[in-house]
Structure formats: structure tokens, C-alpha cells
Design an enzyme around this catalytic site. Structure first.
Site, PDB file in Angstrom:
ATOM      1  N   GLU A   1       0.836  -1.201   0.000  1.00  0.00           N
ATOM      2  CA  GLU A   1       0.000   0.000   0.000  1.00  0.00           C
ATOM      3  C   GLU A   1       0.873   1.254   0.000  1.00  0.00           C
ATOM      4  OE1 GLU A   1      -3.049   1.882  -0.798  1.00  0.00           O
ATOM      5  OE2 GLU A   1      -3.661  -0.099  -0.096  1.00  0.00           O
TER       6      GLU A   1
ATOM      7  N   GLU B   1       1.815   6.035  -7.334  1.00  0.00           N
ATOM      8  CA  GLU B   1       0.740   6.888  -7.849  1.00  0.00           C
ATOM      9  C   GLU B   1       1.104   8.368  -7.766  1.00  0.00           C
ATOM     10  OE1 GLU B   1      -2.958   5.911  -5.960  1.00  0.00           O
ATOM     11  OE2 GLU B   1      -3.228   4.127  -7.209  1.00  0.00           O
TER      12      GLU B   1
END
Length: 120
Positions: free
Chosen positions: A65, A72
Site C-alpha cells: 500500500e 501513484e
């Protein structure tokens, strides 16, 4: 000088985790699930091997994560416009989180389901 550099590195690392925790709902969700799993582990008195597996898969999910978020953000910084390659990179990183989450659920089922069934 080395000791100060190490402390600064840890400071930045914890700041990064804190920033992701504050900004990413998915990371907060995974941390919440982690707390529940750790509580269940205490309740069911897991063996050392079971604890080791739980800790490894929790680390795997949180790690993917964090990396997904970093990827991103980097793509958004480098390619703010929508680009097929940027979308592919982001989707692949999100897929890594999904795979690690599925693995963690499977490990959790293997460890906790027999314990739950023994209660009923």
C-alpha cells in the site's frame, strides 16, 4: 554525523507513513484491519508460527500500500495528464496491493477459521 543521519532517515520514514495514513483511505482501512487481526490473534492465543505468518502478511499489505501510494504520487507528478502508460503503471501497482490483500485474507482464513469453527 552518521548517528544524526540515521535519525533523520527514520524521521523522514515515519513522516512518510504518517502522510500516507492521513491522506489515503485504503491505508487507514488496512491499518484498521491490522488492529482487528492483532486483537483476534491475542484472543485466540496464536502460536509463534501463526504470529510470524500474520506479521509477515500484515507487513506485506502495508508495504504494498505504501509503495502503491508512492508510485501513484510519482506518476501524478511526472505525468499529470492522463496517459495510457501512466494508467498501466498505476493499475499494476494497485494490482500488487490487491494480490497482497488476497494472500493475507487466505492466510487469515487458514489460521482463524479452524479456531472460529471450534467455538461453534
Amino acid at each position: 554525523m552518521k548517528d544524526k543521519k540515521g535519525k533523520v532517515g527514520f524521521h523522514h520514514a515515519f513522516a512518510g507513513i504518517r502522510a500516507v495514513f492521513k491522506s489515503e483511505w485504503n491505508f487507514r482501512f488496512h491499518v484498521s484491519i491490522m488492529v482487528l487481526v492483532l486483537a483476534a490473534g491475542l484472543l485466540f492465543e496464536l502460536s509463534q508460527l501463526e504470529w510470524a505468518l500474520i506479521i509477515i502478511v500484515i507487513g506485506l499489505v502495508l508495504l504494498t500500500e505504501l509503495l502503491n501510494t508512492a508510485i501513484e504520487k510519482m506518476i501524478d507528478y511526472l505525468r499529470p495528464e492522463i496517459h495510457p502508460d501512466a494508467r498501466f503503471i498505476k493499475d499494476a501497482a494497485a494490482g500488487a496491493v490487491l494480490v497482497s490483500s488476497i494472500v493475507s485474507v487466505l492466510v487469515g482464513v487458514i489460521i482463524f477459521l479452524p479456531k472460529l469453527l471450534s467455538i461453534f
